[in-house]
Design an enzyme around this catalytic site. Structure first.
Site, short mmCIF file in Angstrom:
data_model
loop_
_atom_site.label_atom_id
_atom_site.label_comp_id
_atom_site.label_asym_id
_atom_site.label_seq_id
_atom_site.Cartn_x
_atom_site.Cartn_y
_atom_site.Cartn_z
N HIS A 1 -5.54 -7.81 19.54
CA HIS A 1 -4.92 -8.30 18.31
C HIS A 1 -3.77 -7.39 17.93
CE1 HIS A 1 -4.54 -9.87 14.26
NE2 HIS A 1 -5.21 -10.92 14.71
N LYS B 1 -3.66 -10.69 31.80
CA LYS B 1 -3.96 -10.72 30.37
C LYS B 1 -5.16 -11.65 30.16
CE LYS B 1 -1.14 -9.73 26.96
NZ LYS B 1 -0.02 -9.74 26.04
N ILE B 2 -6.13 -11.22 29.38
CA ILE B 2 -7.32 -12.05 29.15
C ILE B 2 -7.20 -12.68 27.76
CG2 ILE B 2 -9.85 -12.11 29.20
CD1 ILE B 2 -8.52 -11.06 31.84
N MET B 3 -7.10 -13.99 27.74
CA MET B 3 -6.83 -14.69 26.48
C MET B 3 -8.05 -14.66 25.56
SD MET B 3 -3.84 -15.29 26.52
CE MET B 3 -2.52 -15.29 27.68
N GLY B 4 -7.75 -14.47 24.26
CA GLY B 4 -8.85 -14.40 23.29
C GLY B 4 -9.29 -12.96 23.04
N PHE B 5 -8.55 -12.00 23.61
CA PHE B 5 -8.88 -10.58 23.37
C PHE B 5 -7.66 -9.84 22.86
CE2 PHE B 5 -12.27 -11.97 25.92
CZ PHE B 5 -13.37 -11.23 25.50
N HIS C 1 -0.65 -17.04 20.66
CA HIS C 1 -1.06 -17.29 19.27
C HIS C 1 -2.21 -18.31 19.31
CE1 HIS C 1 -0.80 -17.55 15.02
NE2 HIS C 1 0.40 -18.08 14.84
N ASP D 1 -10.19 -16.32 18.23
CA ASP D 1 -9.99 -17.45 19.15
C ASP D 1 -11.07 -17.54 20.22
OD1 ASP D 1 -7.56 -18.77 18.35
OD2 ASP D 1 -6.59 -16.85 18.77
N HIS E 1 -3.99 -16.04 7.68
CA HIS E 1 -4.02 -14.83 8.46
C HIS E 1 -2.77 -13.99 8.26
CE1 HIS E 1 -6.54 -12.48 10.77
NE2 HIS E 1 -5.73 -12.32 11.77
N ARG F 1 -13.43 -11.80 11.73
CA ARG F 1 -13.86 -13.20 11.84
C ARG F 1 -14.78 -13.41 13.03
NH1 ARG F 1 -7.96 -15.38 12.48
NH2 ARG F 1 -8.07 -13.64 13.93
N1 COA Z 1 -5.94 -8.66 28.07
C1 COA Z 1 -5.68 -7.59 28.80
N2 COA Z 1 -5.06 -6.50 28.31
C2 COA Z 1 -4.70 -6.53 27.02
C3 COA Z 1 -4.95 -7.63 26.19
C4 COA Z 1 -5.59 -8.73 26.76
N3 COA Z 1 -5.87 -9.80 26.03
N4 COA Z 1 -4.49 -7.38 24.93
C5 COA Z 1 -3.96 -6.15 24.98
N5 COA Z 1 -4.07 -5.64 26.23
C6 COA Z 1 -3.62 -4.33 26.67
C7 COA Z 1 -2.12 -4.21 26.51
O1 COA Z 1 -1.44 -4.71 27.64
C8 COA Z 1 -1.97 -2.74 26.33
O2 COA Z 1 -2.09 -2.12 27.56
P1 COA Z 1 -1.19 -0.85 27.96
O3 COA Z 1 -1.52 0.19 26.92
O4 COA Z 1 -1.62 -0.53 29.34
O5 COA Z 1 0.22 -1.35 27.86
C9 COA Z 1 -3.19 -2.35 25.52
O6 COA Z 1 -4.17 -3.37 25.82
C10 COA Z 1 -2.96 -2.28 24.04
O7 COA Z 1 -2.35 -3.49 23.57
P2 COA Z 1 -1.98 -3.63 22.02
O8 COA Z 1 -0.77 -2.83 21.74
O9 COA Z 1 -3.21 -3.36 21.22
O10 COA Z 1 -1.70 -5.19 21.88
P3 COA Z 1 -0.32 -5.87 21.48
O11 COA Z 1 -0.07 -5.65 20.03
O12 COA Z 1 0.73 -5.51 22.49
O13 COA Z 1 -0.65 -7.43 21.72
C11 COA Z 1 -1.72 -9.53 21.47
C12 COA Z 1 -1.49 -8.16 20.84
C13 COA Z 1 -2.60 -10.37 20.52
C14 COA Z 1 -0.39 -10.26 21.69
C15 COA Z 1 -2.42 -9.30 22.84
O14 COA Z 1 -3.64 -8.63 22.61
C16 COA Z 1 -2.64 -10.58 23.59
O15 COA Z 1 -1.71 -11.08 24.24
N6 COA Z 1 -3.89 -11.11 23.57
C17 COA Z 1 -4.19 -12.34 24.30
C18 COA Z 1 -3.69 -13.56 23.53
C19 COA Z 1 -4.52 -13.84 22.32
O16 COA Z 1 -5.75 -13.84 22.37
N7 COA Z 1 -3.82 -14.14 21.22
C20 COA Z 1 -4.47 -14.50 19.96
C21 COA Z 1 -4.25 -13.41 18.96
S1 COA Z 1 -5.17 -13.71 17.49
#
Ligand code: COA
Length: 292
Positions: A229, A223-227, A190, A280, A155, A238
């Protein structure tokens, strides 16, 4: 990966062949694959002293902590410091082979069950399921696990790859390098998102209950896990693949809750936040259906 579409790889390749391509740059020919496959399957076992070390860990230890520690400890058992291509091949095949053995052994040992040995007549993914469950798996389910591993195999510059490069650039031994990467992978933002997504999905008995609680969670800005990127902004390529397999497995095991709940969460996240599931999210239910 290396210019090949992942959909092509999940359709026609297997995890070990894909791993060879990622490491060496090209798909293996038949002779190279035979040696690679046989070497890895033969190495799907652990020295008894390594198993003894694991037996001394508290059974509450998180599997990722066990894995990070045990991969570092492998470096204490395989110490040859003089570089050669043979040593490199040995180290790579050992790491690929033994990682799932540590995980499977731990899943059994922490419940008080004896580890189960891999069998050389089974393939890599069939052995993982055998070591986990004690049963020779249905070959179709083992194929889906193998395809999941292809989706996880590469990745680009994610956090664990970055950790690998940082530690590797100091010329630390490969076991310490992978151990450091595993520490990074374990975090909930992650690879840990996978487990956190499962914990969320399992909380609900119905899609209606999931939707109502999701709305409350979003209201609280949870924060909702699995959403979401860090790089993909429209969808995770994927996701469609793993979602399809999760659905298939749900039908296979007669699930009427986890998959519909997952779909309800997916739909609500899109409607409310225009956030899409990353790989995820549906891996969580897919692995659960496989007994992991
Ligand atoms: N749940 C709720 N809100 C979320 C979110 C989530 N999983 N992911 C992003 N957002 C929100 C952010 O807080 C942001 O809100 P804001 O504009 O009000 O500040 C907006 O959506 C845009 O976020 P973005 O800039 O696209 O994401 P990022 O680059 O900051 O973070 C991750 C990317 C992967 C760290 C983040 O999406 C996350 O923590 N996801 C959950 C953990 C996860 O599934 N990780 C596996 C990655 S493969």
């Amino acid at each position: 990966y290396r210019g090949v579409d992942i959909l092509e790889l999940t359709e026609y390749s297997n995890f070990l062949e894909t791993a060879f391509m990622l490491i060496y740059g090209e798909l293996p020919d038949a002779v190279e694959f035979k040696k690679w496959n046989e070497t890895i399957v033969r190495r799907q076992k652990l020295k008894f002293r390594i198993v003894d070390i694991m037996k001394n860990l508290p059974e509450s230890t998180h599997p990722m902590s066990v894995l990070q520690a045990m991969i570092a400890i492998l470096g204490a058992f395989y110490t040859d410091a003089n570089y050669s291509e043979d040593l490199e091949y040995d180290t790579i095949t050992r790491l690929i082979a033994k990682t799932p053995v540590v995980m499977a052994n731990w899943m059994r040992m922490r419940r008080g069950d004896e580890p189960i040995r891999a069998r050389e007549e089974l393939n890599f993914s069939e052995n993982i399921l055998l070591m986990l469950t004690g049963k020779v798996p249905d070959s179709e389910i083992a194929k889906i696990l193998d395809k999941c591993l292809i989706l996880h195999a590469e990745h680009t510059m994610n956090a664990s790859t970055f950790a690998t490069l940082v530690v590797g650039s100091t010329l630390a031994d490969p076991y310490k390098v992978i151990s450091a990467a595993l520490g990074s992978l374990s975090g909930p933002l992650h690879g840990g998102a996978n487990e956190a997504a499962m914990e969320l999905i399992e909380r609900f008995q119905s899609p209606q209950e999931a939707t109502a609680e999701l709305l409350r969670m979003l209201e609280r800005k949870d924060k909702i896990m699995g959403f979401g990127h860090a790089i993909y902004k429209d969808s995770d390529p994927r996701n469609e693949v793993i979602k399809g397999w999760s659905k298939l497995l749900a039908e296979e095991v007669g699930d009427t809750v986890l998959f519909p709940v997952s779909e309800a969460i997916d739909k609500t996240m899109w409607e409310q936040k225009k956030l899409f599931p990353n790989a995820d999210f549906y891996h969580a239910s897919a692995y659960n259906f496989m007994g992991i």
